[in-house]
Design an enzyme around this catalytic site. Structure first.
Site, mmCIF file in Angstrom:
data_model
loop_
_atom_site.group_PDB
_atom_site.id
_atom_site.type_symbol
_atom_site.label_atom_id
_atom_site.label_comp_id
_atom_site.label_asym_id
_atom_site.label_seq_id
_atom_site.Cartn_x
_atom_site.Cartn_y
_atom_site.Cartn_z
ATOM 1 N N TRP A 494 46.663 70.960 6.761
ATOM 2 C CA TRP A 494 45.237 70.893 7.096
ATOM 3 C C TRP A 494 44.632 72.250 7.451
ATOM 4 O O TRP A 494 43.695 72.314 8.242
ATOM 5 C CB TRP A 494 44.977 69.900 8.235
ATOM 6 C CG TRP A 494 45.710 68.612 8.079
ATOM 7 C CD1 TRP A 494 45.499 67.650 7.143
ATOM 8 C CD2 TRP A 494 46.796 68.139 8.879
ATOM 9 N NE1 TRP A 494 46.376 66.623 7.314
ATOM 10 C CE2 TRP A 494 47.182 66.892 8.374
ATOM 11 C CE3 TRP A 494 47.479 68.653 9.986
ATOM 12 C CZ2 TRP A 494 48.217 66.128 8.916
ATOM 13 C CZ3 TRP A 494 48.514 67.903 10.537
ATOM 14 C CH2 TRP A 494 48.867 66.664 9.999
ATOM 15 N N HIS A 495 45.145 73.310 6.865
ATOM 16 C CA HIS A 495 44.593 74.639 7.140
ATOM 17 C C HIS A 495 43.612 75.043 6.033
ATOM 18 O O HIS A 495 43.669 76.148 5.516
ATOM 19 C CB HIS A 495 45.720 75.670 7.264
ATOM 20 C CG HIS A 495 46.607 75.453 8.446
ATOM 21 N ND1 HIS A 495 47.732 76.212 8.676
ATOM 22 C CD2 HIS A 495 46.544 74.559 9.472
ATOM 23 C CE1 HIS A 495 48.324 75.793 9.787
ATOM 24 N NE2 HIS A 495 47.620 74.793 10.279
ATOM 25 N N TYR A 496 42.708 74.137 5.705
ATOM 26 C CA TYR A 496 41.728 74.412 4.660
ATOM 27 C C TYR A 496 40.813 75.556 5.078
ATOM 28 O O TYR A 496 40.398 75.645 6.234
ATOM 29 C CB TYR A 496 40.843 73.187 4.370
ATOM 30 C CG TYR A 496 41.540 71.848 4.428
ATOM 31 C CD1 TYR A 496 42.682 71.601 3.684
ATOM 32 C CD2 TYR A 496 41.040 70.822 5.223
ATOM 33 C CE1 TYR A 496 43.310 70.363 3.731
ATOM 34 C CE2 TYR A 496 41.662 69.581 5.283
ATOM 35 C CZ TYR A 496 42.798 69.360 4.535
ATOM 36 O OH TYR A 496 43.417 68.138 4.597
#
Length: 564
Positions: A494-496
């Site tokens: 989830w490190h967009y």
């Protein structure tokens, strides 16, 4: 045991594989703040006026709103609800349940990228800090320098955040063995506990306190001026409003939003040259809202019937996500329940972390025959935790990037997102190097207590690749080719970032290029992900830009600006 219906729910499976579900975690309840300024959007007037309108009450939006409210009237619009009173969010034991919740109003809105990877985006006040694994670590000095930030103000802003949400975790035996194993295989020095991003192995911070209670970006609203801040939850922004007539370029002067009853409301900027609208809706939400408002690639907007306000082809470009790959390691010994606490920061561009103590049955994992691991040592009555853990690697950067496009004109719908994992060969090389390091840790003397001697690495790779963690087809050589294993078992953590990048969509002061009175302040502006985990830097950025904008409003300049 997990049922067949659970096995057919790969979204929940993949999210839980990433990091762990918890049971029977003793804790004291975290106090719920009494935010007099927070209300449901159904209670808001049809038309209202503010100095600043912030869209997105997430990791950046909350500290930004708290800071600006000290000297100005601020409206913070959040499409989700409040995190307070939701036990799945407020305590560590609910981590997996929040991510697996598929209800329409859940805090995690699930989507599948065009890469075939199961993902989720936040839909709650506090944003991703309400959903993530809690690891808190600063970005590196090079990231700060390359961003052109004022280093002194950056440090002050980090400290401001840390006083409220960051804690030193208590390391137990599995995490200690991971740390010692990393050091044994050459990922030293031992940097002990620190928030700083430095080569070697360290214990990082956590937004979970020692009772397992989560402290989110929403807690930073405690620092707001309650007489100057209005927070509206369940306020879905449909588009920005622009003035065009008599102006050389578009002027953002309002926001159209909808409450949970479907009623439309308008919020406008008060008159004043310093007043602004600020997008803080995240790497998925901010480019999506710009496009829905007519700022984006003109041909794409026209294909959706959206009037073009500004042809900006770089909106939605440069979308990146740091790919993650894991190796599951069953243990003959009991292990503690832990999320990310230790990280090995390598010089070859991979970060090594781990989490232990999964409860697979409760977490909707595929059924695993625990007895086959070590029949004589596993106590089948111990239902609290599965003995074992995941050691993971994720790469720096990354160098690969993709795009975001609108799927529909409904702001509730997820856009089309493709990250192009491992498109760049250097990303793949870093993944392989990371897995090679994990394999060395598994074989290390320090970690030997938590491994079965008769399980080969090939067996562990086969076991891991058998989990339905994504929609990517598997290959027969997954356990023999680490390159293939990387590509076939890739996960998100989830490190967009990207979609509204600095120098392409916004300038170095985060003003949208070609539009007046509009900024973007969140991870969508990043060219790469800061440090090992971005949440600390995104919260810092909200505070940092709040102070900068506040200083601009009052005619003050920083010491670094005086020197330049």
């Amino acid at each position: 045991m997990a049922s067949n219906s659970i096995l057919q729910n790969p979204t929940a499976v993949s999210l839980i594989l990433i990091l762990i579900s918890f049971t029977r975690f003793s804790h004291s309840q975290k106090a719920v703040p009494n935010y007099s300024f927070m209300k449901n959007a159904t209670e808001s007037p049809t038309i209202s006026f503010y100095d600043y309108i912030i869209i997105g009450g997430g990791t950046a939006g909350c500290p930004l709103a708290a800071t600006l409210s000290q000297t100005a009237n601020v409206l913070l619009l959040e499409r989700g609800g409040s995190p307070y009173g939701n036990l799945n969010i407020s305590n560590m034991k609910g981590f997996a349940h929040t991510l697996a919740d598929q209800l329409p109003d859940s805090a995690a809105q699930q989507f599948v990228s065009e890469d075939g990877v199961f993902s989720a985006r936040a839909r709650v006040l506090g944003g991703g800090s309400c959903l993530n694994a809690g690891f808190y670590t600063r970005g590196g000095a090079n990231f700060v320098k390359e961003s052109g930030w004022d280093a002194a103000l950056v440090n002050d802003s980090y400290r401001w955040v840390e006083r409220t949400v960051a804690f030193e975790p208590v390391l137990k035996q599995w995490q200690s063995a991971l740390r010692d194993g990393l050091i044994e295989v050459g990922e030293g020095p031992n940097n002990r506990f620190t928030f700083d991003h430095i080569y070697g192995t360290k214990i990082g911070g956590s937004i979970f306190d020692q009772d397992g209670n989560r402290h989110t970006a929403a807690d930073l609203l405690n620092h707001a001026n309650p007489t100057r801040l209005t927070v509206l939850i369940h306020a879905r922004v449909t588009k920005l409003l622009f003035r065009l007539r008599g102006r050389p370029r578009p002027f953002a002067h309002g926001v159209l939003y909808q409450d949970s009853n479907g009623k439309l409301h308008k919020a406008y900027l008060k008159k004043g040259s310093k007043n602004e609208i600020i997008l803080s809706a995240g790497a998925i939400g901010s480019p999506q809202i710009l496009m829905l408002s007519g700022v984006g690639p003109s041909r794409h907007l026209q294909s959706k019937g959206i009037p073009v306000i500004l042809d900006q082809p770089m909106v939605g470009e440069g979308m990146s996500d740091n790919p993650m790959n894991v190796i599951y390691v069953p243990s003959p010994e009991p292990v503690e329940i832990s999320l990310i606490q230790v990280v090995g920061i390598t010089k070859f561009g991979s970060f090594i972390e781990g989490a232990s103590g999964s409860n697979f049955a409760m977490a909707n994992m595929p059924p695993i025959n625990v007895d086959m691991f070590h029949p004589n040592q596993i106590d089948s009555s111990e239902s609290d935790a599965m003995r074992g853990g995941f050691i993971l690697e994720k790469i720096i950067g990354p160098l690969s990037s993709g795009y975001l496009l609108l799927k529909t004109t409904n702001p509730d719908d997820n856009p089309i997102v493709k990250f192009n994992y491992f498109q760049h060969p250097e990303d793949l090389r870093r993944c392989v190097s990371g897995l090679e390091t994990i394999i060395k840790v598994i074989k290390s003397k320090a970690f030997s207590k938590f491994t079965y001697s008769y399980f080969s690495i090939e067996t562990l790779l086969n076991m891991t690749s058998s989990f339905p963690t994504n929609k990517i087809p598997r290959h027969e050589n997954d356990s023999k080719s680490l390159e293939q294993f990387c590509k076939d078992t890739v996960l998100t953590i989830w490190h967009y970032h990207g979609g509204c990048q600095v120098g392409k969509v916004v300038d170095k002061e985060y003003r949208v290029i070609g539009v007046d009175a509009l900024r973007v302040v969140d991870g969508s502006t990043f060219l790469s992900s800061p440090g090992t985990n971005p949440q600390a830097t995104v919260m810092m950025l909200g505070r940092y830009m709040g102070v900068k904008i506040q200083n601009e409003r009052q005619g003050r300049i920083s010491k670094s600006e005086m020197k330049s």
